[in-house]
Design a protein around this motif. Structure first.
Motif, mmCIF file in Angstrom:
data_model
loop_
_atom_site.group_PDB
_atom_site.id
_atom_site.type_symbol
_atom_site.label_atom_id
_atom_site.label_comp_id
_atom_site.label_asym_id
_atom_site.label_seq_id
_atom_site.Cartn_x
_atom_site.Cartn_y
_atom_site.Cartn_z
ATOM 1 N N PRO A 251 0.832 -1.204 0.000
ATOM 2 C CA PRO A 251 0.000 0.000 0.000
ATOM 3 C C PRO A 251 0.864 1.251 0.000
ATOM 4 O O PRO A 251 2.036 1.207 0.347
ATOM 5 N N ARG A 252 0.295 2.350 -0.374
ATOM 6 C CA ARG A 252 0.978 3.641 -0.327
ATOM 7 C C ARG A 252 0.373 4.446 0.807
ATOM 8 O O ARG A 252 -0.806 4.328 1.108
ATOM 9 N N PHE A 253 1.180 5.287 1.415
ATOM 10 C CA PHE A 253 0.730 6.083 2.550
ATOM 11 C C PHE A 253 -0.498 6.910 2.199
ATOM 12 O O PHE A 253 -1.401 7.055 2.981
ATOM 13 N N ASN A 254 -0.562 7.459 1.007
ATOM 14 C CA ASN A 254 -1.666 8.359 0.652
ATOM 15 C C ASN A 254 -2.812 7.633 -0.059
ATOM 16 O O ASN A 254 -3.635 8.259 -0.682
ATOM 17 N N GLU A 255 -2.856 6.299 0.042
ATOM 18 C CA GLU A 255 -3.887 5.532 -0.651
ATOM 19 C C GLU A 255 -5.296 5.906 -0.190
ATOM 20 O O GLU A 255 -6.221 5.944 -0.981
ATOM 21 N N THR A 256 -5.479 6.171 1.085
ATOM 22 C CA THR A 256 -6.755 6.620 1.620
ATOM 23 C C THR A 256 -6.635 8.119 1.823
ATOM 24 O O THR A 256 -5.976 8.569 2.746
ATOM 25 N N ALA A 257 -7.255 8.908 0.961
ATOM 26 C CA ALA A 257 -7.070 10.359 0.980
ATOM 27 C C ALA A 257 -7.659 10.985 2.239
ATOM 28 O O ALA A 257 -8.846 10.846 2.509
ATOM 29 N N PRO A 258 -6.820 11.689 3.003
ATOM 30 C CA PRO A 258 -7.308 12.361 4.209
ATOM 31 C C PRO A 258 -7.991 13.683 3.863
ATOM 32 O O PRO A 258 -7.758 14.243 2.793
ATOM 33 N N PRO A 259 -8.821 14.179 4.769
ATOM 34 C CA PRO A 259 -9.428 15.498 4.558
ATOM 35 C C PRO A 259 -8.328 16.560 4.462
ATOM 36 O O PRO A 259 -7.281 16.445 5.104
ATOM 37 N N LYS B 185 -10.758 14.140 15.731
ATOM 38 C CA LYS B 185 -12.124 13.618 15.899
ATOM 39 C C LYS B 185 -12.990 13.989 14.693
ATOM 40 O O LYS B 185 -13.811 13.203 14.247
ATOM 41 N N LYS B 186 -12.799 15.181 14.149
ATOM 42 C CA LYS B 186 -13.558 15.608 12.973
ATOM 43 C C LYS B 186 -13.210 14.761 11.747
ATOM 44 O O LYS B 186 -13.983 14.676 10.809
ATOM 45 N N ALA B 187 -12.031 14.118 11.771
ATOM 46 C CA ALA B 187 -11.619 13.222 10.686
ATOM 47 C C ALA B 187 -11.894 11.756 11.051
ATOM 48 O O ALA B 187 -11.364 10.846 10.427
ATOM 49 N N LEU C 201 -8.338 26.822 12.020
ATOM 50 C CA LEU C 201 -8.098 25.472 11.543
ATOM 51 C C LEU C 201 -9.296 24.578 11.854
ATOM 52 O O LEU C 201 -9.751 23.802 11.007
ATOM 53 N N LEU C 202 -9.829 24.703 13.043
ATOM 54 C CA LEU C 202 -10.989 23.888 13.401
ATOM 55 C C LEU C 202 -12.231 24.315 12.631
ATOM 56 O O LEU C 202 -13.078 23.483 12.312
ATOM 57 N N LYS C 203 -12.325 25.594 12.290
ATOM 58 C CA LYS C 203 -13.435 26.053 11.450
ATOM 59 C C LYS C 203 -13.337 25.399 10.066
ATOM 60 O O LYS C 203 -14.322 24.937 9.503
ATOM 61 N N ALA D 80 -11.902 22.566 9.414
ATOM 62 C CA ALA D 80 -12.236 21.153 9.612
ATOM 63 C C ALA D 80 -13.741 20.960 9.657
ATOM 64 O O ALA D 80 -14.279 20.029 9.042
ATOM 65 N N GLU D 81 -14.423 21.840 10.365
ATOM 66 C CA GLU D 81 -15.882 21.749 10.470
ATOM 67 C C GLU D 81 -16.536 21.920 9.099
ATOM 68 O O GLU D 81 -17.447 21.164 8.735
ATOM 69 N N GLU D 82 -16.074 22.889 8.313
ATOM 70 C CA GLU D 82 -16.642 23.118 6.983
ATOM 71 C C GLU D 82 -16.434 21.915 6.076
ATOM 72 O O GLU D 82 -17.342 21.492 5.357
ATOM 73 N N GLU D 83 -15.233 21.328 6.103
ATOM 74 C CA GLU D 83 -14.961 20.156 5.265
ATOM 75 C C GLU D 83 -15.785 18.957 5.708
ATOM 76 O O GLU D 83 -16.276 18.187 4.878
ATOM 77 N N THR D 84 -15.955 18.801 7.014
ATOM 78 C CA THR D 84 -16.750 17.693 7.539
ATOM 79 C C THR D 84 -18.201 17.834 7.089
ATOM 80 O O THR D 84 -18.816 16.852 6.647
ATOM 81 N N GLN D 85 -18.749 19.023 7.197
ATOM 82 C CA GLN D 85 -20.144 19.255 6.790
ATOM 83 C C GLN D 85 -20.309 19.031 5.285
ATOM 84 O O GLN D 85 -21.308 18.466 4.853
ATOM 85 N N ALA D 86 -19.345 19.500 4.484
ATOM 86 C CA ALA D 86 -19.411 19.309 3.036
ATOM 87 C C ALA D 86 -19.377 17.829 2.665
ATOM 88 O O ALA D 86 -20.113 17.363 1.788
ATOM 89 N N ALA D 87 -18.535 17.060 3.351
ATOM 90 C CA ALA D 87 -18.441 15.622 3.085
ATOM 91 C C ALA D 87 -19.740 14.914 3.454
ATOM 92 O O ALA D 87 -20.194 14.023 2.732
ATOM 93 N N LYS D 88 -20.351 15.317 4.575
ATOM 94 C CA LYS D 88 -21.621 14.715 4.975
ATOM 95 C C LYS D 88 -22.719 15.025 3.964
ATOM 96 O O LYS D 88 -23.519 14.160 3.618
ATOM 97 N N ALA D 89 -22.749 16.268 3.487
ATOM 98 C CA ALA D 89 -23.746 16.673 2.499
ATOM 99 C C ALA D 89 -23.566 15.891 1.198
ATOM 100 O O ALA D 89 -24.539 15.456 0.570
#
Length: 197
Positions: free
Chosen positions: A89-97, A138-140, A179-181, A183-192
């Motif tokens: 596997p490659r380290f970036n195989e699972t793309a992080p937020p 936790k947001k990730a 930074l946490l803002k 994270a929150e925006e990306e989390t909400q976008a992913a959920k949507a």
């Protein structure tokens, strides 16, 4: 040459690269153990995301009090799954937020402050920073799996974590609010996006 265990205790932003090397060179036996220290403080957010989401390790994250400091830290204990002994596997195989890349930069900045001339990070700053990293992780969906801290340490850190897990203000106030803002925006976008499918 293969190893039954590996221990990471260097710059956390290098953990992913070093994990890649273990896999690509087949240096860690199937069933081998990979232990990574200081993954919350100063932190290794991208490594933790990959180890918890990549599927190649049975992974645990243990919390403990930092030695001689009133601050939480985590250690990641991972056993390489035997069924993946032929796949590399490659380290970036699972793309992080995206926000985890910014969080990783912050961990490098505070590490540089702590090890550079003057060593200018107080115990309180470390404790505060650890809880900010924990809230970001936790947001990730990267969370603690085993808490080994004494009850007073758990209480102390839960008080700090409440600050970061609360509603993030529109202005992104606080030293890491921006930074946490994000994270929150990306989390909400992913959920949507997931809900739209």
């Amino acid at each position: 040459l293969r190893f039954g265990a590996a221990f990471f205790d260097q710059k956390g932003s290098r953990y992913g690269e070093d994990m890649d090397k273990l896999w690509s060179e087949r240096l860690l036996h199937p069933g081998g153990v990979l232990v990574a220290d200081n993954v919350l403080k100063p932190g290794a957010p991208l490594f933790l995301y990959q180890i918890m989401n990549g599927g190649y390790y049975e992974a645990q994250i243990a919390s403990m009090d930092e030695f001689a400091m009133p601050s939480e830290d985590w250690m990641s204990i991972n056993v390489r799954k035997k069924e993946f002994h032929k796949k590399v596997p490659r380290f970036n195989e699972t793309a992080p937020p995206e926000f985890l890349y910014e969080l990783e930069k912050e961990t490098d900045r505070i590490r540089d402050r702590a090890t550079g001339p003057g060593r200018s990070v107080s115990y309180d700053e470390w404790a505060d920073f650890a809880q900010m990293v924990k809230a970001g992780l936790k947001k990730a969906n990267v969370e603690l799996t085993l808490d080994l801290r004494p009850k007073d340490g758990q209480y102390r850190d839960s008080e700090l974590l409440d600050v970061y897990e609360g509603d993030i203000t529109e202005s992104g106030e606080g030293s890491y609010g921006w930074l946490l803002k994000q994270a929150e925006e990306e989390t909400q976008a992913a959920k949507a996006k997931a809900k739209a499918k």
